[in-house]
Design a protein around this motif. Sequence first.
Motif, PDB file in Angstrom:
ATOM      1  N   LEU A   1      -6.982  33.048 -50.653  1.00 29.34           N
ATOM      2  CA  LEU A   1      -6.779  33.780 -49.952  1.00 29.34           C
ATOM      3  C   LEU A   1      -8.249  35.485 -50.492  1.00 29.34           C
TER       4      LEU A   1
ATOM      5  N   VAL B   1       0.607  36.879 -65.589  1.00 30.17           N
ATOM      6  CA  VAL B   1       0.377  36.199 -66.397  1.00 30.17           C
ATOM      7  C   VAL B   1      -1.193  35.585 -66.210  1.00 30.17           C
TER       8      VAL B   1
ATOM      9  N   THR C   1      -0.409  40.086 -48.514  1.00 36.52           N
ATOM     10  CA  THR C   1       0.013  38.680 -48.957  1.00 36.52           C
ATOM     11  C   THR C   1       1.033  37.650 -50.008  1.00 36.52           C
TER      12      THR C   1
HETATM   13  N1  LIG Z   1       0.854  43.094 -70.702  1.00 37.50           N
HETATM   14  C1  LIG Z   1       1.866  43.922 -69.999  1.00 37.50           C
HETATM   15  O1  LIG Z   1       2.171  45.089 -70.524  1.00 37.50           O
HETATM   16  C2  LIG Z   1       2.666  42.933 -69.093  1.00 37.50           C
HETATM   17  C3  LIG Z   1       3.891  43.684 -68.224  1.00 37.50           C
HETATM   18  C4  LIG Z   1       4.554  43.513 -67.932  1.00 37.50           C
HETATM   19  C5  LIG Z   1       4.546  42.686 -67.007  1.00 37.50           C
HETATM   20  N2  LIG Z   1       3.682  41.226 -67.985  1.00 37.50           N
HETATM   21  C6  LIG Z   1       3.799  40.441 -67.907  1.00 37.50           C
HETATM   22  O2  LIG Z   1       3.703  39.662 -66.192  1.00 37.50           O
HETATM   23  C7  LIG Z   1       4.028  38.048 -65.638  1.00 37.50           C
HETATM   24  C8  LIG Z   1       4.188  38.750 -64.650  1.00 37.50           C
HETATM   25  O3  LIG Z   1       3.124  39.133 -63.313  1.00 37.50           O
HETATM   26  P1  LIG Z   1       3.732  38.820 -61.817  1.00 37.50           P
HETATM   27  O4  LIG Z   1       4.145  39.848 -62.106  1.00 37.50           O
HETATM   28  O5  LIG Z   1       2.459  39.873 -61.488  1.00 37.50           O
HETATM   29  O6  LIG Z   1       3.121  37.415 -61.745  1.00 37.50           O
HETATM   30  P2  LIG Z   1       2.651  35.810 -61.928  1.00 37.50           P
HETATM   31  O7  LIG Z   1       1.453  36.883 -62.274  1.00 37.50           O
HETATM   32  O8  LIG Z   1       2.827  35.001 -62.179  1.00 37.50           O
HETATM   33  O9  LIG Z   1       1.892  35.940 -60.466  1.00 37.50           O
HETATM   34  C9  LIG Z   1       3.076  35.345 -59.199  1.00 37.50           C
HETATM   35  C10 LIG Z   1       2.141  34.434 -58.458  1.00 37.50           C
HETATM   36  O10 LIG Z   1       1.811  35.509 -58.135  1.00 37.50           O
HETATM   37  C11 LIG Z   1       0.302  34.870 -56.963  1.00 37.50           C
HETATM   38  N3  LIG Z   1      -0.094  35.962 -55.991  1.00 37.50           N
HETATM   39  C12 LIG Z   1      -0.678  37.353 -57.551  1.00 37.50           C
HETATM   40  N4  LIG Z   1      -1.193  37.891 -56.046  1.00 37.50           N
HETATM   41  C13 LIG Z   1      -1.403  37.303 -54.845  1.00 37.50           C
HETATM   42  C14 LIG Z   1      -1.123  38.148 -53.418  1.00 37.50           C
HETATM   43  N5  LIG Z   1      -2.052  39.575 -53.581  1.00 37.50           N
HETATM   44  N6  LIG Z   1      -1.062  37.252 -52.871  1.00 37.50           N
HETATM   45  C15 LIG Z   1      -0.825  35.690 -52.544  1.00 37.50           C
HETATM   46  N7  LIG Z   1       0.535  35.539 -53.910  1.00 37.50           N
HETATM   47  C16 LIG Z   1      -0.755  36.104 -55.228  1.00 37.50           C
HETATM   48  C17 LIG Z   1       0.227  34.066 -58.014  1.00 37.50           C
HETATM   49  O11 LIG Z   1      -1.432  33.277 -57.867  1.00 37.50           O
HETATM   50  C18 LIG Z   1       0.986  34.201 -59.074  1.00 37.50           C
HETATM   51  O12 LIG Z   1       1.258  32.791 -57.834  1.00 37.50           O
HETATM   52  C19 LIG Z   1       4.498  38.094 -67.042  1.00 37.50           C
HETATM   53  O13 LIG Z   1       4.913  37.167 -67.181  1.00 37.50           O
HETATM   54  C20 LIG Z   1       5.086  39.463 -67.283  1.00 37.50           C
HETATM   55  O14 LIG Z   1       5.260  38.903 -69.140  1.00 37.50           O
HETATM   56  C21 LIG Z   1       3.375  42.268 -68.867  1.00 37.50           C
END
Ligand SMILES: NC(=O)c1ccc[n+]([C@@H]2O[C@H](COP(=O)([O-])OP(=O)(O)OC[C@H]3O[C@@H](n4cnc5c(N)ncnc54)[C@H](O)[C@@H]3O)[C@@H](O)[C@H]2O)c1
Length: 415
Positions: free
Chosen positions: A73, A131, A197
Motif C-alpha cells: 500500500l 507485531v 486503509t
Molecule cells: N509492546 C507493547 O507495548 C504492545 C502494546 C500493545 C500491543 N502490542 C502487541 O501488538 C500486536 C497487535 O498489533 P496490531 O493490532 O497493530 O496488529 P498487527 O501488527 O498484527 O497488524 C495487523 C495487520 O494489519 C496490517 N496493517 C498494518 N497497517 C496497515 C494499514 N495502514 N493498512 C492496512 N493494513 C495494515 C499488517 O500488515 C497486519 O497484517 C500484538 O502482538 C500485541 O501483543 C504490544
Amino acid sequence: MKLSRAASPTEHPTEHSDVTVQQLELRLEASRSCRFGVELFEDVNSVSFTRWIETHLSDHRILVVMTPTVHRLYSQQLSACWSVLDVEPRVFVLACDETTKSIDAVMAVCRQAEEADIDRRGVLVSIGGGVCSDIVGLAASLLRRGISHVRIPTTLIGQVDAGIGLKGGVNFGVLKSYIGCFYPPKAVAVVPTFLRTLSGDGILQGIAEIVKLACVCDSALFEDVEAAVTDLTRTRFQEPEVVAKKVLRRSISGMLAQLSENPFETVTLERAVDFGHTLSHPLEAATGYQLHHGFAVAIDIAFSTILASRMSLIKDREALRIVDLLTNAGLPIYHEKLDGSLVESAFDATKKHRDGALNLVVPTGIGRHAFVKDTECLSMSLIGETIEYLRKASHTNARESVNGAISALSRRTRL
Ligand SMILES: NC(=O)c1ccc[n+]([C@@H]2O[C@H](COP(=O)([O-])OP(=O)(O)OC[C@H]3O[C@@H](n4cnc5c(N)ncnc54)[C@H](O)[C@@H]3O)[C@@H](O)[C@H]2O)c1
Ligand SMILES: [Zn+2]
C-alpha cells in the motif's frame, strides 16, 4: 545509561594452601533514563514528515522493516520520503502475525541487518502494526548489544499503544511476550492517514486499547469515544476530524503519562494500563492466536468491569456504560474459551509476572480504577457468574435485561 557513581573495588586476600586468591568486589550503580518524542503528522507527503525523516535517519545506515500489506500500500509514497537521505535504506518485507511473532522473526531481521552492513550507529525502522514494532524493537536491542530504532506505526493499536511504548517482545510457544525487552525507540511518527486503509477489525482492536485507557484514567476521553464511536469506526478514524485527532492525541498523551511514571516497571507492579491485560494473553493463546489481541483486551475489560460491579466496586450504571461502549463499538465481550479454569490459570500466571500479587485492575467509576491485590475475594462462583453474565449479554441486545441482570447479580454478591 548514566553512571551515577564510580566503581569502588574492595580487596579481600584469602589464603588457599599455597595460592593467594584475591577476591574483588566491584560495585556499579547505574540509573536508566529515556527520552523520546511522539510526533503527529498530517501525511507522509508533508514537509514536516520529510523533515522528521531527515532529522532521525540521515547520516545513518538504515534497515526499514515493513509487513507485506504495508509495503504493497505504501512503498511508493514512502520511497519519495527516502529520497531526502544520502543512501537509500534497505527495505525488508517481513510477513509476520501473532502466530509467527517468535525469535525466528527477530533473527530474520538481524540477518537482514548484517547483510545491510548495519553498524553501531545504524537505525532500524519499523513501519507496520504492533507485531512488526515488537519484533523490530527486540532485534534493535540485541544487535551489537543495542542500536537505535524508530517507529512509524500504521495501525490504531500501534499509534496509541504498541508503537509509543518502551517494550519489544515475541511469543515463546503459548507464552505471550515471554521473550522481550524494555528498549525505548529514538522517535515515533504517528500519521493518522495510514488508518484509512486499515481493516474495520483493525480499527476496533485499537478502540479496545483506547477504551482501556479511558475507563481507568480519563473520563473525558471516554465521553468523546462514547459520543463518536460509530463515526470513528465507519470513517477509519478520519471523521469527524477534530474528534478523531483529539482522541488520538489524548490517548497518546495519556499513555505516555502512565509510562513516564514507571517506564521500566521498576517503580511499581500496580499499573493502570494493565487493565484488560490479565485474561487477554491466555485467551489469545487458548484460541491459537486466532482471537486478536485487541478483541481479547475487550473481553478482559468486560470481565473485569462486571466483576467489579458484582463486588460493588463500581456503580451498576457506570459498569453498564463501559460494556455498552464495547458492544456499541462492535467489540466482543465474551468468547467460548473464557471459562473458570482459564481465569484461574490466568490469575496464577499473572501473579508470577507481578511478583506474587494479582493486581487485577478494575474500574471504580468512569476514569477511575483500583487494584484487586489477591485472589482470596474472587471465589469460583463469583467468576463463574461473571462469565455467565457476559455469555448471556453477548447474545442479547435487550438493554433492559442486561441492566436487570447486572442489578440482580450485584445485589446478590455485595461484599
Ligand atoms: N509492546 C507493547 O507495548 C504492545 C502494546 C500493545 C500491543 N502490542 C502487541 O501488538 C500486536 C497487535 O498489533 P496490531 O493490532 O497493530 O496488529 P498487527 O501488527 O498484527 O497488524 C495487523 C495487520 O494489519 C496490517 N496493517 C498494518 N497497517 C496497515 C494499514 N495502514 N493498512 C492496512 N493494513 C495494515 C499488517 O500488515 C497486519 O497484517 C500484538 O502482538 C500485541 O501483543 C504490544
Ligand atoms: Zn494491549
